[in-house]
Design a protein around this motif. Structure first.
Motif, PDB file in Angstrom:
ATOM      1  N   LEU A 179     -28.116 -33.387  10.037  1.00  0.00           N
ATOM      2  CA  LEU A 179     -27.672 -34.487   9.191  1.00  0.00           C
ATOM      3  C   LEU A 179     -28.700 -34.788   8.108  1.00  0.00           C
ATOM      4  N   VAL A 180     -29.984 -34.774   8.471  1.00  0.00           N
ATOM      5  CA  VAL A 180     -31.043 -35.026   7.494  1.00  0.00           C
ATOM      6  C   VAL A 180     -31.000 -33.981   6.382  1.00  0.00           C
ATOM      7  N   ARG A 181     -30.886 -32.723   6.755  1.00  0.00           N
ATOM      8  CA  ARG A 181     -30.853 -31.660   5.744  1.00  0.00           C
ATOM      9  C   ARG A 181     -29.618 -31.780   4.860  1.00  0.00           C
ATOM     10  N   LYS A 182     -28.480 -32.117   5.474  1.00  0.00           N
ATOM     11  CA  LYS A 182     -27.232 -32.252   4.715  1.00  0.00           C
ATOM     12  C   LYS A 182     -27.341 -33.367   3.680  1.00  0.00           C
ATOM     13  N   LYS A 183     -27.817 -34.544   4.097  1.00  0.00           N
ATOM     14  CA  LYS A 183     -27.919 -35.676   3.188  1.00  0.00           C
ATOM     15  C   LYS A 183     -28.981 -35.445   2.111  1.00  0.00           C
ATOM     16  N   THR A 184     -30.061 -34.772   2.499  1.00  0.00           N
ATOM     17  CA  THR A 184     -31.106 -34.455   1.517  1.00  0.00           C
ATOM     18  C   THR A 184     -30.551 -33.534   0.441  1.00  0.00           C
ATOM     19  N   LYS A 185     -29.791 -32.537   0.841  1.00  0.00           N
ATOM     20  CA  LYS A 185     -29.193 -31.594  -0.114  1.00  0.00           C
ATOM     21  C   LYS A 185     -28.183 -32.291  -1.004  1.00  0.00           C
ATOM     22  N   GLU A 186     -27.370 -33.194  -0.415  1.00  0.00           N
ATOM     23  CA  GLU A 186     -26.364 -33.916  -1.200  1.00  0.00           C
ATOM     24  C   GLU A 186     -27.014 -34.760  -2.292  1.00  0.00           C
ATOM     25  N   LYS A 187     -28.176 -35.339  -1.993  1.00  0.00           N
ATOM     26  CA  LYS A 187     -28.860 -36.193  -2.965  1.00  0.00           C
ATOM     27  C   LYS A 187     -29.748 -35.400  -3.920  1.00  0.00           C
ATOM     28  N   GLY A 188     -29.964 -34.130  -3.604  1.00  0.00           N
ATOM     29  CA  GLY A 188     -30.805 -33.298  -4.456  1.00  0.00           C
ATOM     30  C   GLY A 188     -32.264 -33.673  -4.420  1.00  0.00           C
ATOM     31  N   TRP A 189     -32.725 -34.169  -3.270  1.00  0.00           N
ATOM     32  CA  TRP A 189     -34.112 -34.593  -3.134  1.00  0.00           C
ATOM     33  C   TRP A 189     -35.000 -33.422  -2.722  1.00  0.00           C
ATOM     34  N   ASP A 190     -36.265 -33.506  -3.102  1.00  0.00           N
ATOM     35  CA  ASP A 190     -37.253 -32.532  -2.622  1.00  0.00           C
ATOM     36  C   ASP A 190     -37.774 -32.927  -1.246  1.00  0.00           C
ATOM     37  N   ASP A 191     -37.921 -34.247  -1.016  1.00  0.00           N
ATOM     38  CA  ASP A 191     -38.393 -34.751   0.272  1.00  0.00           C
ATOM     39  C   ASP A 191     -37.204 -35.065   1.175  1.00  0.00           C
ATOM     40  N   LEU A 192     -37.408 -34.917   2.481  1.00  0.00           N
ATOM     41  CA  LEU A 192     -36.341 -35.153   3.442  1.00  0.00           C
ATOM     42  C   LEU A 192     -35.870 -36.609   3.407  1.00  0.00           C
ATOM     43  N   ASP A 193     -34.554 -36.820   3.444  1.00  0.00           N
ATOM     44  CA  ASP A 193     -33.987 -38.162   3.513  1.00  0.00           C
ATOM     45  C   ASP A 193     -33.900 -38.571   4.982  1.00  0.00           C
ATOM     46  N   LEU A 194     -35.014 -39.078   5.504  1.00  0.00           N
ATOM     47  CA  LEU A 194     -35.094 -39.425   6.923  1.00  0.00           C
ATOM     48  C   LEU A 194     -34.471 -40.771   7.242  1.00  0.00           C
ATOM     49  N   SER A 195     -34.096 -41.536   6.221  1.00  0.00           N
ATOM     50  CA  SER A 195     -33.515 -42.862   6.467  1.00  0.00           C
ATOM     51  C   SER A 195     -32.153 -42.774   7.134  1.00  0.00           C
ATOM     52  N   VAL A 196     -31.470 -41.637   7.031  1.00  0.00           N
ATOM     53  CA  VAL A 196     -30.114 -41.520   7.590  1.00  0.00           C
ATOM     54  C   VAL A 196     -30.134 -41.599   9.119  1.00  0.00           C
ATOM     55  N   ILE A 197     -31.295 -41.411   9.735  1.00  0.00           N
ATOM     56  CA  ILE A 197     -31.372 -41.477  11.199  1.00  0.00           C
ATOM     57  C   ILE A 197     -31.034 -42.872  11.693  1.00  0.00           C
ATOM     58  N   THR A 198     -31.483 -43.903  10.986  1.00  0.00           N
ATOM     59  CA  THR A 198     -31.242 -45.282  11.427  1.00  0.00           C
ATOM     60  C   THR A 198     -30.133 -45.970  10.654  1.00  0.00           C
ATOM     61  N   ASP A 199     -29.881 -45.590   9.422  1.00  0.00           N
ATOM     62  CA  ASP A 199     -28.826 -46.231   8.643  1.00  0.00           C
ATOM     63  C   ASP A 199     -27.479 -45.644   9.025  1.00  0.00           C
ATOM     64  N   GLY A 200     -27.047 -45.989  10.234  1.00  0.00           N
ATOM     65  CA  GLY A 200     -25.858 -45.359  10.795  1.00  0.00           C
ATOM     66  C   GLY A 200     -24.551 -45.912  10.297  1.00  0.00           C
ATOM     67  N   LEU A 201     -24.542 -47.121   9.721  1.00  0.00           N
ATOM     68  CA  LEU A 201     -23.287 -47.691   9.267  1.00  0.00           C
ATOM     69  C   LEU A 201     -22.930 -47.166   7.886  1.00  0.00           C
ATOM     70  N   VAL A 202     -21.651 -46.909   7.670  1.00  0.00           N
ATOM     71  CA  VAL A 202     -21.194 -46.371   6.388  1.00  0.00           C
ATOM     72  C   VAL A 202     -21.589 -47.297   5.248  1.00  0.00           C
ATOM     73  N   ALA A 203     -21.410 -48.612   5.445  1.00  0.00           N
ATOM     74  CA  ALA A 203     -21.739 -49.569   4.389  1.00  0.00           C
ATOM     75  C   ALA A 203     -23.218 -49.510   4.039  1.00  0.00           C
TER      76      ALA A 203
END
Length: 417
Positions: free
Chosen positions: A37-61
Protein backbone atom coordinates in the motif's frame (compact mmCIF):
# COMPACT_ATOMS: atom_id res chain seq x y z
CA UNK A 1 6.99 -8.76 26.97
CA UNK A 2 6.18 -5.26 28.27
CA UNK A 3 3.20 -3.39 26.81
CA UNK A 4 3.76 0.33 26.18
CA UNK A 5 0.78 2.60 25.47
CA UNK A 6 1.58 5.77 23.53
CA UNK A 7 -0.43 8.74 22.33
CA UNK A 8 0.70 11.05 19.54
CA UNK A 9 -0.44 14.64 19.14
CA UNK A 10 0.49 17.90 17.50
CA UNK A 11 -0.86 20.61 15.26
CA UNK A 12 -2.22 20.06 11.77
CA UNK A 13 0.31 18.72 9.27
CA UNK A 14 3.09 18.27 11.83
CA UNK A 15 3.67 14.77 10.43
CA UNK A 16 2.26 12.50 13.14
CA UNK A 17 1.01 9.83 10.74
CA UNK A 18 4.29 9.83 8.82
CA UNK A 19 6.25 9.54 12.07
CA UNK A 20 4.26 6.49 13.15
CA UNK A 21 4.59 4.96 9.69
CA UNK A 22 8.37 5.51 9.84
CA UNK A 23 8.53 3.96 13.32
CA UNK A 24 6.78 0.83 12.04
CA UNK A 25 8.65 0.70 8.72
CA UNK A 26 12.14 1.00 10.21
CA UNK A 27 11.25 -1.53 12.92
CA UNK A 28 10.21 -4.03 10.18
CA UNK A 29 6.73 -4.09 11.72
CA UNK A 30 4.67 -3.67 8.53
CA UNK A 31 2.86 -6.49 6.83
CA UNK A 32 3.47 -7.22 3.15
CA UNK A 33 0.04 -5.74 2.37
CA UNK A 34 0.93 -2.52 4.19
CA UNK A 35 4.26 -2.25 2.39
CA UNK A 36 2.48 -2.74 -0.94
CA UNK A 37 0.00 0.00 0.00
CA UNK A 38 2.84 2.40 0.84
CA UNK A 39 4.53 1.78 -2.50
CA UNK A 40 1.24 2.12 -4.38
CA UNK A 41 0.32 5.45 -2.77
CA UNK A 42 3.86 6.77 -3.15
CA UNK A 43 3.81 5.96 -6.87
CA UNK A 44 0.35 7.52 -7.30
CA UNK A 45 1.59 10.79 -5.76
CA UNK A 46 4.86 10.72 -7.68
CA UNK A 47 6.93 11.17 -4.53
CA UNK A 48 10.59 10.29 -4.14
CA UNK A 49 10.15 9.56 -0.42
CA UNK A 50 7.82 6.84 0.85
CA UNK A 51 4.30 8.00 1.79
CA UNK A 52 4.24 6.30 5.19
CA UNK A 53 1.24 8.29 6.43
CA UNK A 54 -1.17 5.87 4.71
CA UNK A 55 -0.47 3.30 7.45
CA UNK A 56 -2.48 5.29 10.00
CA UNK A 57 -4.71 7.48 7.83
CA UNK A 58 -7.10 4.62 7.23
CA UNK A 59 -10.29 6.59 6.66
CA UNK A 60 -11.11 7.61 3.10
CA UNK A 61 -11.98 11.15 4.21
CA UNK A 62 -8.60 11.48 5.92
CA UNK A 63 -6.72 10.41 2.82
CA UNK A 64 -8.68 12.80 0.63
CA UNK A 65 -7.95 15.74 2.94
CA UNK A 66 -4.47 14.65 3.90
CA UNK A 67 -5.23 15.06 7.61
CA UNK A 68 -6.14 12.81 10.54
CA UNK A 69 -9.71 13.44 11.77
CA UNK A 70 -10.18 10.66 14.33
CA UNK A 71 -8.13 8.60 16.77
CA UNK A 72 -6.47 5.65 15.02
CA UNK A 73 -5.06 2.85 17.19
CA UNK A 74 -1.97 1.12 15.83
CA UNK A 75 -0.58 -2.14 17.23
CA UNK A 76 2.93 -3.44 16.62
CA UNK A 77 5.68 -5.39 18.33
CA UNK A 78 9.47 -5.46 18.43
CA UNK A 79 11.71 -8.07 20.05
CA UNK A 80 11.33 -6.55 23.53
CA UNK A 81 8.13 -4.45 23.51
CA UNK A 82 4.52 -4.46 22.44
CA UNK A 83 3.13 -1.06 21.49
CA UNK A 84 -0.33 0.46 21.21
CA UNK A 85 -0.21 3.91 19.61
CA UNK A 86 -3.19 6.28 19.56
CA UNK A 87 -2.74 8.74 16.69
CA UNK A 88 -4.83 11.78 17.64
CA UNK A 89 -6.04 14.59 15.33
CA UNK A 90 -4.33 17.95 15.19
CA UNK A 91 -7.19 20.41 14.76
CA UNK A 92 -8.23 22.49 17.78
CA UNK A 93 -11.84 21.34 17.30
CA UNK A 94 -10.75 17.72 17.87
CA UNK A 95 -9.09 18.31 21.25
CA UNK A 96 -11.63 15.97 22.86
CA UNK A 97 -10.29 13.17 20.63
CA UNK A 98 -6.81 13.83 21.96
CA UNK A 99 -8.09 13.37 25.53
CA UNK A 100 -9.67 10.08 24.49
CA UNK A 101 -6.48 8.91 22.78
CA UNK A 102 -4.23 9.85 25.69
CA UNK A 103 -6.46 8.63 28.52
CA UNK A 104 -4.90 5.14 28.59
CA UNK A 105 -1.38 6.13 27.53
CA UNK A 106 1.80 6.12 29.59
CA UNK A 107 3.87 8.18 27.13
CA UNK A 108 2.87 11.11 24.95
CA UNK A 109 4.69 12.02 21.74
CA UNK A 110 4.06 15.66 20.82
CA UNK A 111 5.25 16.76 17.39
CA UNK A 112 6.47 20.28 16.72
CA UNK A 113 7.10 21.55 13.18
CA UNK A 114 10.68 22.83 13.08
CA UNK A 115 9.58 25.65 10.74
CA UNK A 116 6.84 26.91 13.08
CA UNK A 117 7.86 26.19 16.67
CA UNK A 118 5.24 25.86 19.39
CA UNK A 119 1.65 26.55 18.33
CA UNK A 120 -1.63 26.71 20.26
CA UNK A 121 -2.18 22.97 19.93
CA UNK A 122 1.33 22.29 21.26
CA UNK A 123 0.41 24.08 24.50
CA UNK A 124 -3.01 22.43 24.59
CA UNK A 125 -1.67 18.91 24.07
CA UNK A 126 1.07 19.34 26.66
CA UNK A 127 -1.43 20.75 29.17
CA UNK A 128 -3.66 17.71 28.66
CA UNK A 129 -0.65 15.37 28.97
CA UNK A 130 0.25 16.78 32.37
CA UNK A 131 -3.43 16.98 33.37
CA UNK A 132 -3.69 13.23 32.68
CA UNK A 133 -0.45 12.66 34.62
CA UNK A 134 1.23 10.74 31.81
CA UNK A 135 4.56 9.25 32.86
CA UNK A 136 6.66 10.69 30.03
CA UNK A 137 6.38 13.24 27.24
CA UNK A 138 8.65 13.14 24.19
CA UNK A 139 8.74 16.27 22.03
CA UNK A 140 9.74 15.41 18.46
CA UNK A 141 10.92 18.51 16.60
CA UNK A 142 9.95 17.22 13.17
CA UNK A 143 10.78 18.22 9.58
CA UNK A 144 14.38 19.07 10.46
CA UNK A 145 15.22 18.36 6.80
CA UNK A 146 13.20 21.47 5.85
CA UNK A 147 15.37 23.72 8.05
CA UNK A 148 18.63 22.19 6.76
CA UNK A 149 19.07 20.22 10.00
CA UNK A 150 19.87 23.44 11.84
CA UNK A 151 21.10 23.00 15.41
CA UNK A 152 20.26 26.64 16.17
CA UNK A 153 16.63 26.09 15.13
CA UNK A 154 16.40 23.01 17.35
CA UNK A 155 17.90 24.86 20.33
CA UNK A 156 15.49 27.78 19.89
CA UNK A 157 12.50 25.43 19.95
CA UNK A 158 13.98 23.52 22.89
CA UNK A 159 14.07 26.77 24.88
CA UNK A 160 10.41 27.42 23.96
CA UNK A 161 9.51 23.95 25.26
CA UNK A 162 11.50 24.41 28.45
CA UNK A 163 9.79 27.76 29.11
CA UNK A 164 6.36 26.18 28.56
CA UNK A 165 7.08 23.34 31.00
CA UNK A 166 8.47 25.67 33.65
CA UNK A 167 5.60 28.16 33.28
CA UNK A 168 3.06 25.40 33.96
CA UNK A 169 5.19 24.13 36.86
CA UNK A 170 4.62 20.66 35.40
CA UNK A 171 6.10 17.72 37.27
CA UNK A 172 6.60 15.46 34.28
CA UNK A 173 9.53 13.71 32.62
CA UNK A 174 10.16 15.08 29.15
CA UNK A 175 12.74 14.73 26.38
CA UNK A 176 13.27 16.61 23.11
CA UNK A 177 14.45 14.84 19.93
CA UNK A 178 15.19 16.41 16.50
CA UNK A 179 13.72 14.17 13.79
CA UNK A 180 12.70 13.97 10.17
CA UNK A 181 9.95 11.39 9.91
CA UNK A 182 9.96 11.67 6.12
CA UNK A 183 13.68 10.97 5.78
CA UNK A 184 13.99 8.72 8.86
CA UNK A 185 16.42 10.85 10.89
CA UNK A 186 16.53 9.95 14.62
CA UNK A 187 13.23 8.05 14.52
CA UNK A 188 14.72 4.55 14.64
CA UNK A 189 18.10 5.14 13.03
CA UNK A 190 20.70 7.66 14.14
CA UNK A 191 20.93 10.65 11.83
CA UNK A 192 24.11 11.31 9.92
CA UNK A 193 22.68 14.74 9.07
CA UNK A 194 22.66 15.90 12.71
CA UNK A 195 26.02 14.91 14.22
CA UNK A 196 25.50 17.62 16.84
CA UNK A 197 22.75 15.48 18.43
CA UNK A 198 24.31 12.57 20.34
CA UNK A 199 21.43 11.48 22.58
CA UNK A 200 18.79 8.74 22.08
CA UNK A 201 16.58 8.31 19.06
CA UNK A 202 12.82 8.23 19.52
CA UNK A 203 12.89 4.44 19.23
CA UNK A 204 15.55 4.13 21.93
CA UNK A 205 13.51 6.30 24.31
CA UNK A 206 10.43 4.14 23.72
CA UNK A 207 12.48 1.01 24.47
CA UNK A 208 14.24 2.43 27.53
CA UNK A 209 13.93 0.55 30.78
CA UNK A 210 11.25 2.00 33.04
CA UNK A 211 12.68 3.89 35.99
CA UNK A 212 9.43 5.20 37.44
CA UNK A 213 8.86 4.28 41.06
CA UNK A 214 5.75 2.26 41.80
CA UNK A 215 3.13 4.06 43.84
CA UNK A 216 1.64 2.58 46.98
CA UNK A 217 -2.04 3.39 46.51
CA UNK A 218 -4.90 2.82 48.95
CA UNK A 219 -7.31 -0.05 48.36
CA UNK A 220 -10.45 0.94 46.46
CA UNK A 221 -13.06 -1.54 45.17
CA UNK A 222 -16.27 -0.92 43.20
CA UNK A 223 -19.09 -3.39 43.86
CA UNK A 224 -20.73 -4.39 40.58
CA UNK A 225 -23.11 -7.01 41.96
CA UNK A 226 -23.73 -9.20 44.99
CA UNK A 227 -23.54 -12.94 44.30
CA UNK A 228 -25.66 -15.38 46.30
CA UNK A 229 -25.29 -19.12 45.80
CA UNK A 230 -26.64 -22.38 47.23
CA UNK A 231 -24.80 -24.66 44.78
CA UNK A 232 -22.54 -27.54 45.75
CA UNK A 233 -19.35 -26.16 47.19
CA UNK A 234 -20.91 -22.71 47.57
CA UNK A 235 -23.61 -23.27 50.17
CA UNK A 236 -24.82 -19.96 51.64
CA UNK A 237 -22.14 -18.21 49.61
CA UNK A 238 -22.30 -14.41 49.47
CA UNK A 239 -19.67 -12.49 47.56
CA UNK A 240 -19.24 -8.88 46.50
CA UNK A 241 -18.21 -9.06 42.85
CA UNK A 242 -16.35 -6.19 41.24
CA UNK A 243 -13.00 -4.76 40.27
CA UNK A 244 -10.07 -3.60 42.37
CA UNK A 245 -9.71 0.05 41.34
CA UNK A 246 -6.41 0.66 43.13
CA UNK A 247 -4.14 -0.82 45.78
CA UNK A 248 -4.55 -4.39 46.98
CA UNK A 249 -6.57 -6.41 49.46
CA UNK A 250 -5.78 -9.65 51.28
CA UNK A 251 -7.74 -12.18 53.31
CA UNK A 252 -7.82 -10.95 56.91
CA UNK A 253 -7.71 -7.23 56.04
CA UNK A 254 -10.10 -4.94 57.90
CA UNK A 255 -11.97 -2.78 55.39
CA UNK A 256 -14.65 -0.06 55.29
CA UNK A 257 -17.93 -0.61 53.42
CA UNK A 258 -19.82 2.35 51.94
CA UNK A 259 -23.10 2.46 50.08
CA UNK A 260 -23.73 6.18 49.67
CA UNK A 261 -27.02 7.99 50.37
CA UNK A 262 -25.48 9.40 53.53
CA UNK A 263 -24.91 5.99 55.14
CA UNK A 264 -22.27 5.74 57.82
CA UNK A 265 -19.04 3.80 57.37
CA UNK A 266 -19.30 0.15 58.36
CA UNK A 267 -16.29 -2.04 59.05
CA UNK A 268 -15.73 -5.74 58.41
CA UNK A 269 -12.98 -8.27 57.70
CA UNK A 270 -12.22 -9.96 54.37
CA UNK A 271 -12.79 -13.70 54.83
CA UNK A 272 -12.31 -14.93 51.27
CA UNK A 273 -11.27 -13.70 47.81
CA UNK A 274 -12.24 -15.68 44.71
CA UNK A 275 -11.30 -15.39 41.06
CA UNK A 276 -13.93 -17.56 39.36
CA UNK A 277 -13.77 -20.78 41.41
CA UNK A 278 -10.17 -20.24 42.53
CA UNK A 279 -9.56 -19.00 46.03
CA UNK A 280 -6.66 -16.50 46.26
CA UNK A 281 -4.96 -14.73 49.15
CA UNK A 282 -4.50 -11.27 47.58
CA UNK A 283 -6.13 -9.25 44.79
CA UNK A 284 -4.44 -6.26 43.16
CA UNK A 285 -5.46 -3.26 41.05
CA UNK A 286 -7.18 -4.39 37.86
CA UNK A 287 -8.27 -7.77 39.23
CA UNK A 288 -11.93 -8.72 38.88
CA UNK A 289 -12.81 -10.81 41.93
CA UNK A 290 -15.53 -11.73 44.41
CA UNK A 291 -14.87 -10.70 48.01
CA UNK A 292 -16.62 -12.24 51.02
CA UNK A 293 -16.74 -10.40 54.34
CA UNK A 294 -17.37 -11.53 57.90
CA UNK A 295 -20.52 -9.48 58.53
CA UNK A 296 -23.97 -9.41 56.91
CA UNK A 297 -23.94 -5.80 55.72
CA UNK A 298 -26.51 -4.40 53.30
CA UNK A 299 -24.65 -3.41 50.15
CA UNK A 300 -25.53 -3.45 46.45
CA UNK A 301 -24.23 -2.36 43.04
CA UNK A 302 -22.56 1.04 43.29
CA UNK A 303 -21.22 0.41 46.77
CA UNK A 304 -17.52 0.75 47.53
CA UNK A 305 -14.93 -0.98 49.70
CA UNK A 306 -11.89 0.90 51.00
CA UNK A 307 -8.86 0.32 53.17
CA UNK A 308 -8.80 1.73 56.68
CA UNK A 309 -5.77 3.85 55.80
CA UNK A 310 -6.10 7.01 53.66
CA UNK A 311 -9.86 6.85 54.01
CA UNK A 312 -11.77 9.37 51.87
CA UNK A 313 -14.51 11.26 53.68
CA UNK A 314 -18.04 11.35 52.25
CA UNK A 315 -18.40 14.20 49.76
CA UNK A 316 -21.60 16.03 48.85
CA UNK A 317 -19.84 18.17 46.23
CA UNK A 318 -16.50 18.03 44.41
CA UNK A 319 -14.23 20.60 42.76
CA UNK A 320 -13.12 19.35 39.36
CA UNK A 321 -11.41 20.11 36.08
CA UNK A 322 -13.51 19.01 33.11
CA UNK A 323 -12.78 18.72 29.39
CA UNK A 324 -16.06 19.28 27.53
CA UNK A 325 -16.71 16.84 24.68
CA UNK A 326 -20.25 17.61 23.51
CA UNK A 327 -21.71 20.07 21.01
CA UNK A 328 -24.29 21.14 23.62
CA UNK A 329 -22.72 23.56 26.09
CA UNK A 330 -22.69 22.93 29.81
CA UNK A 331 -24.79 25.39 31.80
CA UNK A 332 -24.92 26.43 35.43
CA UNK A 333 -27.56 24.25 37.08
CA UNK A 334 -27.50 21.59 34.34
CA UNK A 335 -27.98 18.01 35.53
CA UNK A 336 -26.00 15.00 34.32
CA UNK A 337 -25.25 11.43 35.29
CA UNK A 338 -21.79 11.03 36.83
CA UNK A 339 -20.21 7.63 36.24
CA UNK A 340 -17.00 6.18 37.64
CA UNK A 341 -16.60 2.40 37.56
CA UNK A 342 -19.92 0.85 38.60
CA UNK A 343 -20.86 3.96 40.61
CA UNK A 344 -23.28 6.31 38.89
CA UNK A 345 -25.66 8.94 40.20
CA UNK A 346 -27.14 12.30 39.13
CA UNK A 347 -25.22 15.51 39.72
CA UNK A 348 -25.82 19.22 39.15
CA UNK A 349 -23.35 21.83 37.90
CA UNK A 350 -23.12 23.98 41.01
CA UNK A 351 -20.52 26.49 39.84
CA UNK A 352 -18.50 27.27 36.71
CA UNK A 353 -15.42 29.07 37.95
CA UNK A 354 -13.25 29.62 34.92
CA UNK A 355 -11.93 28.39 31.60
CA UNK A 356 -8.26 27.43 31.37
CA UNK A 357 -6.13 28.88 28.58
CA UNK A 358 -3.23 26.41 28.07
CA UNK A 359 -1.29 28.94 25.97
CA UNK A 360 -1.08 31.33 28.93
CA UNK A 361 0.48 29.51 31.84
CA UNK A 362 -1.77 29.15 34.86
CA UNK A 363 -4.13 31.84 33.53
CA UNK A 364 -7.88 31.50 33.25
CA UNK A 365 -10.91 33.70 32.64
CA UNK A 366 -14.48 33.75 33.84
CA UNK A 367 -17.18 32.03 31.79
CA UNK A 368 -20.88 31.24 32.22
CA UNK A 369 -21.01 28.17 29.99
CA UNK A 370 -18.69 25.32 29.01
CA UNK A 371 -18.26 24.93 25.26
CA UNK A 372 -16.94 21.94 23.32
CA UNK A 373 -13.17 21.39 23.85
CA UNK A 374 -13.13 23.83 26.79
CA UNK A 375 -11.02 22.94 29.83
CA UNK A 376 -12.87 24.42 32.80
CA UNK A 377 -12.87 24.51 36.60
CA UNK A 378 -16.28 23.34 37.79
CA UNK A 379 -17.98 22.44 41.10
CA UNK A 380 -20.45 19.54 41.00
CA UNK A 381 -23.21 18.91 43.56
CA UNK A 382 -23.72 15.17 44.13
CA UNK A 383 -27.16 13.60 44.63
CA UNK A 384 -25.64 11.13 47.11
CA UNK A 385 -22.45 10.81 49.07
CA UNK A 386 -19.41 10.29 46.87
CA UNK A 387 -16.02 8.83 47.74
CA UNK A 388 -13.33 10.21 45.44
CA UNK A 389 -9.60 10.61 45.73
CA UNK A 390 -8.01 13.58 44.08
CA UNK A 391 -6.78 12.64 40.60
CA UNK A 392 -3.31 13.81 41.60
CA UNK A 393 -3.20 11.27 44.44
CA UNK A 394 -5.03 8.34 42.83
CA UNK A 395 -5.96 8.69 39.17
CA UNK A 396 -7.93 5.41 39.19
CA UNK A 397 -10.41 6.84 41.71
CA UNK A 398 -10.19 10.49 40.69
CA UNK A 399 -11.50 10.47 37.10
CA UNK A 400 -15.10 10.29 35.89
CA UNK A 401 -17.36 10.95 32.92
CA UNK A 402 -20.57 12.98 32.70
CA UNK A 403 -23.49 11.62 30.67
CA UNK A 404 -26.44 13.60 29.30
CA UNK A 405 -29.62 12.28 30.91
CA UNK A 406 -31.69 12.74 27.73
CA UNK A 407 -29.36 11.83 24.84
CA UNK A 408 -27.12 9.43 26.81
CA UNK A 409 -24.11 11.14 25.19
CA UNK A 410 -20.84 11.38 27.11
CA UNK A 411 -20.53 15.16 27.48
CA UNK A 412 -17.33 15.49 29.52
CA UNK A 413 -14.44 13.75 31.18
CA UNK A 414 -13.49 15.12 34.58
CA UNK A 415 -10.73 15.03 37.15
CA UNK A 416 -11.22 15.60 40.88
CA UNK A 417 -9.03 18.44 42.16
Amino acid sequence: MELVRISTAGSVDDGKSTLIGRLLYDNDALTKEQEDLVRKKTKEKGWDDLDLSVITDGLVAEREQGITIDVANIYFSTETRKFIIADSPGHVEYTRNMVTGASMAQTSIILVDARKGLLEQSFRHFYISQLLRLENVIFCVNKMDLVEYSEDTFLEISIQIQNMVEALDAEINYRIVPVSSLKGDNVVKKSANMPWYSRETLNQLLHAEKTNKTEKLPFRFDVQQVNHSQENGFVDYRGLAGRVVSGEVSVGDRIVIRQGHGSSNLESIVTEIRRFTESIDTAQAGDSVSISIADEIDISRGGALSSMENLVEAQSSISTTVVWMDESAGQLGSKYLLKVGSREFPIKVEAIHSKVDPTKANQSFDVNTIEINDISKVDLRLSQSGYFDSYLDNKNNGAFILIDLQSNNTVAVGFVD
